[in-house]
Design a protein around this motif. Structure first.
Motif: not given
Length: 501
Positions: A368-392
């Motif tokens: 949401l912050v990125d959408q309002l400020l145009g600060t990043s093109s990263r898919d944060w959900s996909a990125y964090e899910l990948e990290q979460f799955q690695k930890q799992e």
């Protein structure tokens, strides 16, 4: 129906009742992003809100309050906000400081004489500021309050038995019980409970009419999200966890409509709807670095342009693409939350979810912050899910190793009845082992009742009857006399056997 398909189905039910964002083109894709993220993380329900320039741009709900029921989440659905409550506790203290009833650097024992720590030096030198920025030198010891029947005063009394893990003020160590101390200190100074101060000094003037400080206050309310956790690889509804005994650290329940008013107060530097509730100086102090937090390799990978990370007073702080971010998450059984501010941009977001195992609130907030400020093109959900799955995967590998190391051709040293008895821990209190129908049962407080099955030697697997709690291995140790002397509980240490008189 799989969890992922179910999540998509639930979202379809709620889009018709959610009011759309108004005049906010950057948020045009939020519904689709939310739908995919919730499906990926198997989140039953979520509510989000965005405040910009003192205006609410978006406040809506997705999914369901409870799996299997047609109960759509909306902007007034109540969720537990967990540790995002800490900033409210800091704000109550800030108001008392504005009233000159105390100061940030007052010794805590000046206002809370019954606060005694293991180290007399720390007892004497600990300040109000120290209570709020996680530098007491004490590890969390959350099992002192979690699932226990100790009240707030007893939790604090037992703190004197918690040995320091680090030198005072040398190390950031997240500590919920220090926030309990802060809330009890505020109660002593004001002559009014923490709960009543939160209600009268913050909820009431902010118009947060639905928000409460205890799960007990949810009784009789209809629009309340049900907590969920993954049990046996399936997302299931679980009961609310009452944490009144550590309430100032994380017991507030709120909705995004109400939380928008909290965002407006923070972004308004203490002014809400033209009325000053907290001084600008106090807001600045709470949102200023007080204790550095690690900017390790993992954090550098996540935030490659970050220069520093710190904790303020009830807030985590860091830079993000050249902007200051003030934020705090919250997690308690079956619930998770994220509050995030970009003060220089007059931007704030809040994300609330009824899923305890999900780490989605923070990436959703960054989206949401990125959408309002145009600060990043990263898919944060996909990125964090990948990290979460690695930890799992690591966790599963550790469990597999534990199973491989198990010696299956062993038996307990003694008859099961010889392990039964009362055990005690100076810090955590009592535990009882009983023998029921040729099985051992371990009980510690109302929440931790576990059936013990033999693992190997004198180690047993404790499977808690509350299935939302992870099983643990407990080990009995024999003394020189051949009788059971201690019960070793992971992370808690040894419980001493109380010998019959």
């Amino acid at each position: 129906m799989t969890g992922r398909k179910l999540a998509y189905g639930l979202l379809a039910l709620t889009f018709a009742v959610c009011r759309p964002a108004t005049g906010a083109e950057p948020l045009a894709g939020v519904d689709a992003y939310a739908a995919k993220a919730m499906a990926d993380w198997q989140v039953p329900g979520m509510a989000i809100a965005v405040v910009k320039d003192d205006q609410v741009l978006l406040a809506k709900g997705y999914g369901t309050r409870k799996l299997g029921e047609d109960q759509p989440v909306d902007s007034q659905t109540l969720f537990a906000i967990g540790s995002a409550s800490k900033a409210f506790t800091a704000a109550v203290l800030a108001i008392l400081i504005d009233e000159q009833k105390l100061a940030w650097d007052d010794a805590a024992i000046r206002h809370l004489p019954n606060l005694v720590l293991y180290d007399p030096y720390v007892t004497r030198e600990l300040t109000v500021r120290d209570l709020l920025c996680h530098r007491s030198g004490l590890a969390r010891a959350d099992m002192l309050w979690f699932g226990s029947d100790y009240n707030r005063d007893e939790v604090l009394r037992r703190l004197r038995y918690l040995k320091p893990s680090w030198s005072f003020r040398s190390h950031f160590g997240y500590q919920n019980i220090m926030y309990l101390a802060a809330g009890q200190l505020a109660a002593q100074v004001a002559g009014q409970s923490w709960d009543d101060q939160i209600k009268q000094r913050l909820f009431l003037p902010l118009g947060m009419k639905s928000s409460v400080t205890s799960t007990n206050d949810l009784a009789g309310r209809n629009n309340v999200a049900t907590p969920h956790a993954k049990i046996d690889d399936q997302v299931q509804a679980i009961p609310y966890r009452n944490i009144d005994n550590v309430a100032p650290a994380g017991s507030i329940n709120s909705c995004v409509d109400d939380m928008c008013q909290w965002l407006r107060l923070q972004l308004g530097q203490g002014v809400y709807a033209g009325n000053r509730l907290i001084s600008e100086a106090a807001i600045a102090e709470m949102q200023a670095p007080q204790m550095t937090t690690p900017l390790d390799d993992e954090m550098r990978q996540k935030y490659p342009d970050a220069h520093l990370m710190a904790y303020g007073l009830g807030w985590f702080l860091h830079d993000y693409h050249g902007r200051k971010i003030v934020e705090h998450g919250g997690h308690i059984d079956g619930m998770s939350a994220q509050v995030m501010l970009a003060p220089e941009e007059k931007l704030g977001v809040v994300v609330l979810m009824n899923s305890g195992g999900s780490m989605l609130p923070r990436p959703m907030a960054f989206y949401l912050v990125d959408q309002l400020l145009g600060t990043s093109s990263r898919d944060w959900s996909a990125y964090e899910l990948e990290q979460f799955q690695k930890q799992e995967a690591k966790d599963q590998a550790e469990k597999a190793k534990q199973e491989a190391d198990r010696k299956t051709d062993t038996k307990p040293s003694l008859p099961l009845t010889d392990y039964a008895g009362a055990y005690t821990h100076e810090l955590y209190g009592d535990a009882v082992v009983t023998c029921e129908q040729d099985k051992l049962v371990l009980a510690r407080g109302p929440a931790f009742v576990a059936d013990l099955s033999h693992w190997h030697y004198d180690t047993f697997l404790a499977q808690f009857r509350d299935r939302s709690l992870e099983p643990v291995l407990v080990t009995f140790a024999l003394g020189a006399d051949g009788r059971v002397g201690t019960l070793e509980w992971p992370t808690l240490g040894p419980y001493q056997r109380q010998q019959a008189k």
